[in-house]
Design an enzyme around this catalytic site. Sequence first.
Site, PDB file in Angstrom:
ATOM      1  N   SER A 292       9.481   2.738   6.145  1.00  0.00           N
ATOM      2  CA  SER A 292       8.035   2.556   6.209  1.00  0.00           C
ATOM      3  C   SER A 292       7.328   3.804   6.719  1.00  0.00           C
ATOM      4  O   SER A 292       7.930   4.643   7.401  1.00  0.00           O
ATOM      5  CB  SER A 292       7.690   1.377   7.123  1.00  0.00           C
ATOM      6  OG  SER A 292       8.204   0.170   6.604  1.00  0.00           O
TER       7      SER A 292
ATOM      8  N   GLN B 185       6.081  -9.017   3.586  1.00  0.00           N
ATOM      9  CA  GLN B 185       5.742  -8.640   2.211  1.00  0.00           C
ATOM     10  C   GLN B 185       6.941  -8.789   1.282  1.00  0.00           C
ATOM     11  O   GLN B 185       6.802  -9.198   0.126  1.00  0.00           O
ATOM     12  CB  GLN B 185       5.220  -7.196   2.198  1.00  0.00           C
ATOM     13  CG  GLN B 185       3.889  -7.044   2.918  1.00  0.00           C
ATOM     14  CD  GLN B 185       3.545  -5.591   3.211  1.00  0.00           C
ATOM     15  OE1 GLN B 185       4.427  -4.747   3.395  1.00  0.00           O
ATOM     16  NE2 GLN B 185       2.251  -5.281   3.264  1.00  0.00           N
TER      17      GLN B 185
ATOM     18  N   CYS C 238       0.825  -1.211   0.000  1.00  0.00           N
ATOM     19  CA  CYS C 238       0.000   0.000   0.000  1.00  0.00           C
ATOM     20  C   CYS C 238       0.856   1.256   0.000  1.00  0.00           C
ATOM     21  O   CYS C 238       0.384   2.332  -0.400  1.00  0.00           O
ATOM     22  CB  CYS C 238      -0.940   0.004   1.202  1.00  0.00           C
ATOM     23  SG  CYS C 238      -0.103  -0.084   2.801  1.00  0.00           S
ATOM     24  N   ASN C 239       2.107   1.134   0.425  1.00  0.00           N
ATOM     25  CA  ASN C 239       2.971   2.318   0.510  1.00  0.00           C
ATOM     26  C   ASN C 239       4.008   2.421  -0.598  1.00  0.00           C
ATOM     27  O   ASN C 239       4.608   3.483  -0.777  1.00  0.00           O
ATOM     28  CB  ASN C 239       3.707   2.341   1.856  1.00  0.00           C
ATOM     29  CG  ASN C 239       2.777   2.621   3.004  1.00  0.00           C
ATOM     30  OD1 ASN C 239       1.766   3.295   2.842  1.00  0.00           O
ATOM     31  ND2 ASN C 239       3.083   2.090   4.166  1.00  0.00           N
TER      32      ASN C 239
ATOM     33  N   GLU D 297       7.814  -0.788  11.533  1.00  0.00           N
ATOM     34  CA  GLU D 297       6.729  -1.790  11.453  1.00  0.00           C
ATOM     35  C   GLU D 297       7.264  -3.092  10.852  1.00  0.00           C
ATOM     36  O   GLU D 297       8.102  -3.079   9.954  1.00  0.00           O
ATOM     37  CB  GLU D 297       5.550  -1.234  10.649  1.00  0.00           C
ATOM     38  CG  GLU D 297       5.892  -0.833   9.211  1.00  0.00           C
ATOM     39  CD  GLU D 297       5.721  -1.972   8.227  1.00  0.00           C
ATOM     40  OE1 GLU D 297       5.182  -3.018   8.609  1.00  0.00           O
ATOM     41  OE2 GLU D 297       6.147  -1.793   7.077  1.00  0.00           O
ATOM     42  N   PRO D 298       6.785  -4.247  11.356  1.00  0.00           N
ATOM     43  CA  PRO D 298       7.328  -5.539  10.930  1.00  0.00           C
ATOM     44  C   PRO D 298       6.671  -6.144   9.698  1.00  0.00           C
ATOM     45  O   PRO D 298       7.207  -7.084   9.116  1.00  0.00           O
ATOM     46  CB  PRO D 298       7.079  -6.425  12.162  1.00  0.00           C
ATOM     47  CG  PRO D 298       5.818  -5.864  12.758  1.00  0.00           C
ATOM     48  CD  PRO D 298       5.877  -4.382  12.505  1.00  0.00           C
TER      49      PRO D 298
ATOM     50  N   HIS E  23      19.036   0.724   0.199  1.00  0.00           N
ATOM     51  CA  HIS E  23      17.592   0.905   0.225  1.00  0.00           C
ATOM     52  C   HIS E  23      16.889  -0.410   0.578  1.00  0.00           C
ATOM     53  O   HIS E  23      15.962  -0.421   1.397  1.00  0.00           O
ATOM     54  CB  HIS E  23      17.110   1.407  -1.134  1.00  0.00           C
ATOM     55  CG  HIS E  23      15.633   1.643  -1.194  1.00  0.00           C
ATOM     56  ND1 HIS E  23      15.018   2.714  -0.578  1.00  0.00           N
ATOM     57  CD2 HIS E  23      14.633   0.923  -1.781  1.00  0.00           C
ATOM     58  CE1 HIS E  23      13.720   2.658  -0.791  1.00  0.00           C
ATOM     59  NE2 HIS E  23      13.447   1.587  -1.513  1.00  0.00           N
TER      60      HIS E  23
ATOM     61  N   ALA F 108      -9.959 -10.398   3.819  1.00  0.00           N
ATOM     62  CA  ALA F 108      -9.586 -11.355   4.868  1.00  0.00           C
ATOM     63  C   ALA F 108      -8.083 -11.567   4.909  1.00  0.00           C
ATOM     64  O   ALA F 108      -7.614 -12.596   5.378  1.00  0.00           O
ATOM     65  CB  ALA F 108     -10.299 -12.695   4.635  1.00  0.00           C
TER      66      ALA F 108
ATOM     67  N   GLU G  61      -3.926 -10.171   5.743  1.00  0.00           N
ATOM     68  CA  GLU G  61      -3.174  -9.911   6.964  1.00  0.00           C
ATOM     69  C   GLU G  61      -3.552  -8.563   7.586  1.00  0.00           C
ATOM     70  O   GLU G  61      -3.746  -8.467   8.799  1.00  0.00           O
ATOM     71  CB  GLU G  61      -1.672  -9.936   6.666  1.00  0.00           C
ATOM     72  CG  GLU G  61      -0.792  -9.686   7.876  1.00  0.00           C
ATOM     73  CD  GLU G  61       0.682  -9.648   7.530  1.00  0.00           C
ATOM     74  OE1 GLU G  61       1.500  -9.566   8.458  1.00  0.00           O
ATOM     75  OE2 GLU G  61       1.012  -9.684   6.326  1.00  0.00           O
TER      76      GLU G  61
END
Length: 420
Positions: free
Chosen positions: A105, A116, A50-51, A110-111, A95, A186, A188
């Site tokens: 992030s 991903q 998403c990022n 964040e883990p 990077h 449904a 993660e």
Amino acid sequence: MALFTLGINHHTAPLSVREQVAFHADRVQQALTDLKRCKPVHEAAILSTCNRTEVYFATDVPEAAAQWLAEYHRLPSQEIEPYLYTYPERAAVRHAFRVASGLDSMVLGEPQILGQMKEAVRLAEEAGTLGTTLHKLFQHAFAVAKEVRSTTAIGANIVSMAAAAVRLAERIFERITDQKILFIGAGEMIELCARHFSAQHPKQVVIANRTVERGLALADRLGGTAIRLEELGERLWQFDIVVSCTASPLPIIGLGMVERAIKLRRHRPVFMVDLAVPRDVELEVGELDDVFLYTVDDLAQVVESGLESRQAAVVDAEAIIAQRVDGFLRWLATRGTVPVIRSLRDAAERARRHEVEHALKLLAKGEDPARVLDQFSHRLTNKFLHAPTQALTQAGGGRDELQSVVAHLFHLHPDCHLGE
């Protein structure tokens, strides 16, 4: 062939741009195959969240990947070029290590990004585009991430997207316990959000998913119920909080659907969180008076809570990464010498076998073993030294440089005078 990273992320582009170049998980393998077939790319892996959307690749023509990205998504290249970054070798490695460690992030430390990235590696491996260089890069990245998380406080006091969503909902509703919540998807991220909201003991939890079985499995774990995604239009009005994160390439909640739901709710407010990229909820929905709509970018201010306590850990993490980058680049540099080393060893092995065969024949004739062994060692030594000796005696203007190289290769004493 060199290593590069091409990408676009939340630092360089707004959501409206990022969603145009996102890759559906089911299409990543085909996209990788297309990239290798259409462009001079030897290895490739795609990380799409998403990022960020990033292509890690090995090639001699780095411009090819940016051109392919625009062509694949049927976008004019000038529309996305201002938002793209291309990192060459050292910067690309750094990077990758920073991304894996959570330093790049939206939620610092964040883990989820590590999982991903591992999924991106799996898809590249199945597509046949994960060569030796990228495989080694990602294995190093995972090791660095583990070291950073175990030796620094980068993961301390994290306010996740899921926790941020709950905090925002608490600004709209006095008590979450009185609200009915619908989770769409449904995966993660939805499960993380659902667990955070469920901890507040809402009145009702419902999962809507395209695959009913998967929705039911998540609902059972949460003590909720499940519905088919097709029921969304007729059931939306029943819910006070809606959290959506699917892999749909197009919005699944349109303006008309929400307007009908608001009317049936008699204008009671609805809190909506759209965590999907591309977005699940049409942008215009956020303009309705009774709807509070938040996207992943809107959550950024909330997730900065607790950031200060992790900033000190960034310095330690960056130091670890810098050291590990140097180590990986040393390995990468040796890759170019592998063919030469292999040829050198093959030549030495051929010479050894030839001299062994010659010595065995002399022994079979009854020659003195000591004399045969002495002759064997002299012949083998002469063969090994013939090429460097000839190169030294025939050297022209580069004799001094060649002498230094030979002295270095054979660990000769600095006082020796080669060529005299």
